[in-house]
Write a protein that holds these residues in place. Structure first.
Motif, mmCIF file in Angstrom:
data_model
loop_
_atom_site.group_PDB
_atom_site.id
_atom_site.type_symbol
_atom_site.label_atom_id
_atom_site.label_comp_id
_atom_site.label_asym_id
_atom_site.label_seq_id
_atom_site.Cartn_x
_atom_site.Cartn_y
_atom_site.Cartn_z
ATOM 1 N N ARG A 137 -5.049 -52.064 -86.896
ATOM 2 C CA ARG A 137 -4.366 -52.532 -88.111
ATOM 3 C C ARG A 137 -4.754 -53.979 -88.428
ATOM 4 O O ARG A 137 -5.000 -54.331 -89.584
ATOM 5 C CB ARG A 137 -2.846 -52.412 -87.972
ATOM 6 N N TYR A 138 -4.805 -54.811 -87.404
ATOM 7 C CA TYR A 138 -5.178 -56.213 -87.603
ATOM 8 C C TYR A 138 -6.587 -56.318 -88.179
ATOM 9 O O TYR A 138 -6.831 -57.085 -89.130
ATOM 10 C CB TYR A 138 -5.090 -56.969 -86.270
ATOM 11 N N GLU A 139 -7.513 -55.567 -87.620
ATOM 12 C CA GLU A 139 -8.893 -55.602 -88.101
ATOM 13 C C GLU A 139 -8.976 -55.157 -89.560
ATOM 14 O O GLU A 139 -9.720 -55.741 -90.362
ATOM 15 C CB GLU A 139 -9.783 -54.709 -87.227
ATOM 16 N N LEU A 140 -8.207 -54.125 -89.910
ATOM 17 C CA LEU A 140 -8.223 -53.637 -91.290
ATOM 18 C C LEU A 140 -7.598 -54.649 -92.241
ATOM 19 O O LEU A 140 -8.106 -54.873 -93.352
ATOM 20 C CB LEU A 140 -7.492 -52.294 -91.372
ATOM 21 N N HIS A 141 -6.486 -55.259 -91.839
ATOM 22 C CA HIS A 141 -5.870 -56.293 -92.664
ATOM 23 C C HIS A 141 -6.841 -57.452 -92.889
ATOM 24 O O HIS A 141 -6.957 -57.975 -94.010
ATOM 25 C CB HIS A 141 -4.591 -56.828 -92.004
ATOM 26 N N MET A 142 -7.547 -57.856 -91.847
ATOM 27 C CA MET A 142 -8.486 -58.969 -91.959
ATOM 28 C C MET A 142 -9.685 -58.598 -92.823
ATOM 29 O O MET A 142 -10.167 -59.414 -93.613
ATOM 30 C CB MET A 142 -8.951 -59.412 -90.569
ATOM 31 N N ARG A 143 -10.169 -57.375 -92.672
ATOM 32 C CA ARG A 143 -11.279 -56.936 -93.525
ATOM 33 C C ARG A 143 -10.850 -56.961 -94.987
ATOM 34 O O ARG A 143 -11.585 -57.454 -95.850
ATOM 35 C CB ARG A 143 -11.730 -55.530 -93.134
ATOM 36 N N LEU A 144 -9.655 -56.458 -95.273
ATOM 37 C CA LEU A 144 -9.153 -56.457 -96.646
ATOM 38 C C LEU A 144 -9.013 -57.888 -97.167
ATOM 39 O O LEU A 144 -9.363 -58.182 -98.321
ATOM 40 C CB LEU A 144 -7.806 -55.733 -96.699
ATOM 41 N N GLU A 145 -8.494 -58.783 -96.328
ATOM 42 C CA GLU A 145 -8.303 -60.174 -96.737
ATOM 43 C C GLU A 145 -9.622 -60.830 -97.127
ATOM 44 O O GLU A 145 -9.668 -61.674 -98.041
ATOM 45 C CB GLU A 145 -7.653 -60.966 -95.588
ATOM 46 N N ASN A 146 -10.709 -60.435 -96.475
ATOM 47 C CA ASN A 146 -12.015 -61.059 -96.718
ATOM 48 C C ASN A 146 -12.800 -60.402 -97.855
ATOM 49 O O ASN A 146 -13.878 -60.888 -98.216
ATOM 50 C CB ASN A 146 -12.853 -61.025 -95.434
ATOM 51 N N MET A 147 -12.277 -59.307 -98.409
ATOM 52 C CA MET A 147 -12.966 -58.651 -99.520
ATOM 53 C C MET A 147 -12.754 -59.448 -100.820
ATOM 54 O O MET A 147 -11.722 -60.092 -100.999
ATOM 55 C CB MET A 147 -12.435 -57.225 -99.696
ATOM 56 N N VAL A 249 -12.091 -43.849 -89.818
ATOM 57 C CA VAL A 249 -11.718 -45.200 -89.406
ATOM 58 C C VAL A 249 -12.216 -45.472 -87.997
ATOM 59 O O VAL A 249 -12.715 -46.556 -87.689
ATOM 60 C CB VAL A 249 -10.186 -45.388 -89.471
ATOM 61 N N ASP A 250 -12.136 -44.479 -87.132
ATOM 62 C CA ASP A 250 -12.510 -44.646 -85.723
ATOM 63 C C ASP A 250 -13.960 -45.057 -85.546
ATOM 64 O O ASP A 250 -14.302 -45.775 -84.610
ATOM 65 C CB ASP A 250 -12.269 -43.352 -84.946
ATOM 66 N N VAL A 251 -14.841 -44.589 -86.435
ATOM 67 C CA VAL A 251 -16.281 -44.835 -86.233
ATOM 68 C C VAL A 251 -16.727 -46.162 -86.816
ATOM 69 O O VAL A 251 -17.888 -46.551 -86.684
ATOM 70 C CB VAL A 251 -17.137 -43.716 -86.858
ATOM 71 N N VAL A 252 -15.820 -46.899 -87.447
ATOM 72 C CA VAL A 252 -16.199 -48.156 -88.088
ATOM 73 C C VAL A 252 -16.343 -49.256 -87.037
ATOM 74 O O VAL A 252 -15.513 -49.400 -86.147
ATOM 75 C CB VAL A 252 -15.140 -48.566 -89.143
ATOM 76 N N GLU A 253 -17.398 -50.039 -87.155
ATOM 77 C CA GLU A 253 -17.560 -51.195 -86.281
ATOM 78 C C GLU A 253 -17.104 -52.426 -87.062
ATOM 79 O O GLU A 253 -17.636 -52.752 -88.118
ATOM 80 C CB GLU A 253 -19.043 -51.359 -85.891
ATOM 81 N N TYR A 254 -16.105 -53.090 -86.558
ATOM 82 C CA TYR A 254 -15.549 -54.253 -87.236
ATOM 83 C C TYR A 254 -16.362 -55.500 -86.940
ATOM 84 O O TYR A 254 -16.892 -55.653 -85.845
ATOM 85 C CB TYR A 254 -14.086 -54.454 -86.824
#
Length: 255
Positions: A137-147, A249-254
């Motif tokens: 969840r943290y990684e997704l929130h951060m990715r969204l924040e940087n878009m 989502v599982d296969v995404v590399e953050y």
């Protein structure tokens, strides 16, 4: 006014809504046990706000309460065939239909509708509700924040079943319940997932290639939205749909 008896779609307590055709009107009746009044009024308000952009779409004609305490939204009924039906009937011209489909989505994205909710707020909320572990969840929130932050009109559920070629020769865009203002490439990622969920992998790739070509958008950029889009879409679907989306989502590399 009491809704007519004949339905276009079956209704049980498992469904949020049922749809009736009443002459030139389509009546969507919401199950009050599953859909709060606030959600119904928000959907009707979305329609009314998008109408102001001038897009070709059914207009809201009435919001009312039925004798069974269910709220309903009445809109224009558009006589014609959905783009999905046309594709299934004329597979040889699927590419041409998808090209037109993308043109309609680009027209949507060319509009602004400042009164609509912000896409980013909705995405953040759904990531939090997703049930994924805290790290993901943290990684997704951060990715969204940087878009990049955009305020384009986004449909939120743009798929060939939500486009009708009317008998008058005009295309109409349906179902504005999920409309927001945000990033067009996230809207495209959601559409891409809709094709996959419908089992149309070829259509998904055809769509994504056409969208990126017509908008001069790097495919990799749209793909960066897929993990976010899959997570947020998983919140509203059934278990099988959720499992499928969360695998993406599982296969995404953050980063």
């Amino acid at each position: 006014r009491r809704p007519p008896r004949s339905t276009l779609f079956p209704y049980t307590t498992l469904f949020r809504s049922k749809i009736y055709k009443d002459g030139n009107t389509l009546v969507k009746v919401f199950n009050h046990e599953l859909t709060p009044k606030a959600d119904v009024l928000a959907e009707a308000t979305n329609y009314a706000r998008v109408e102001m952009t001038g897009l070709n779409m059914p207009h809201v004609t009435q919001v009312s309460k039925t004798e069974t305490e269910d709220w309903s939204i009445a809109t224009d009924y558009i006589e014609g065939k959905t783009l999905q039906e046309l594709i299934e009937e004329d597979k040889a011209n699927k590419g041409a239909y998808i090209s037109k489909f993308v043109e309609l989505q680009i027209e949507i994205h060319s509009k602004n509708c400042p009164q609509l909710p912000k896409m980013k707020d909705k995405l953040n909320s759904r990531i939090s509700m997703s049930g994924l572990d805290a790290t993901t969840r943290y990684e997704l929130h951060m990715r969204l924040e940087n878009m990049p932050r955009h305020l384009k009109l986004c449909h939120g559920d743009f798929n060939p079943s939500n486009v009708i070629l009317g008998n008058d020769g005009k295309y109409y865009i349906l179902d504005w319940a999920h409309a927001t203002q945000g990033n067009a490439s996230c809207d495209a990622a959601i559409t891409y997932l809709d094709f996959l969920l419908a089992g149309d992998n070829d259509g998904a790739e055809m769509y994504l290639n056409e969208f990126c070509k017509k908008t001069d958008t790097a495919k990799q950029y749209v793909q960066k939205w897929i993990a976010i889009a899959a997570t947020t879409q998983s919140v509203k679907g059934g278990q099988a749909e959720k499992d499928f989306l969360l695998k993406l989502v599982d296969v995404v590399e953050y980063e």
